[in-house]
Design a protein around this motif. Structure first.
Motif: not given
Length: 168
Positions: A84-85, A87-88, A90, A102, A105, A107-108, A129, A144
């Protein structure tokens, strides 16, 4: 009386033999199942290291996750790693291993590994990313995490390690 003595010896011998057989028989907690299946392999797969590159706002980086099987056996089943990345940030694709997927979105990222990762062997996940250009310089993006889900883990744990990304 010798006849009673012989009967007593036989009874004692059968008691001892029965006790030996009962204590040698596998139980539900033993490593050899009683239903004919192969014994379950126990393995602890850990996130040993996460090494995201420092990056400028709007820049690209690679999140590197190193996994290690601390055994005592090779993995008997497949296991998954989810990254999981923060926030902000991708995911931008072309993951390693190639079968990683992925979420919509970006984000994961989830990667499935086949069985057979040997005891004291390592595996890696690489997630390219991009950091949002609106992130302030000299900040750290936290939140993360990398999570290993392994059905062979004798401790029945889902193992998670958190990480952050430094913005230059």
């Amino acid at each position: 009386m010798t006849r009673s003595s012989g009967q007593l010896r036989r009874a004692l011998l059968w008691t001892v033999l029965t006790a030996c057989v009962l204590t040698a028989a596998p139980t539900a907690d033993a490593t050899v199942p009683t239903d004919g299946r192969a014994a379950a392999k126990k393995s602890r797969v850990y996130v040993a290291h996460i090494d995201p590159d420092p990056v400028p706002a709007g820049g690209n980086l690679t999140v590197r996750v190193l996994l290690v099987n601390e055994g005592p056996n090779a993995t008997g089943n497949s296991f998954t790693v989810s990254v999981t990345l923060p926030q902000n940030v991708v995911a931008t694709g072309r993951f390693f291993p190639a079968g990683c997927l992925s979420n919509l979105t970006g984000t994961s990222v989830t990667c499935a590994f086949p069985s057979g990762l040997g005891n004291q062997r390592t595996a890696a996940v690489l997630v390219p990313a991009r950091v949002s250009p609106t992130v302030p310089a000299h900040s750290k993006l936290s939140g993360g995490m990398a999570t290993v889900t392994n059905p062979d883990d004798p401790d029945a744990k889902v193992r998670t390690v958190t990480f952050g990304i430094r913005v230059a």
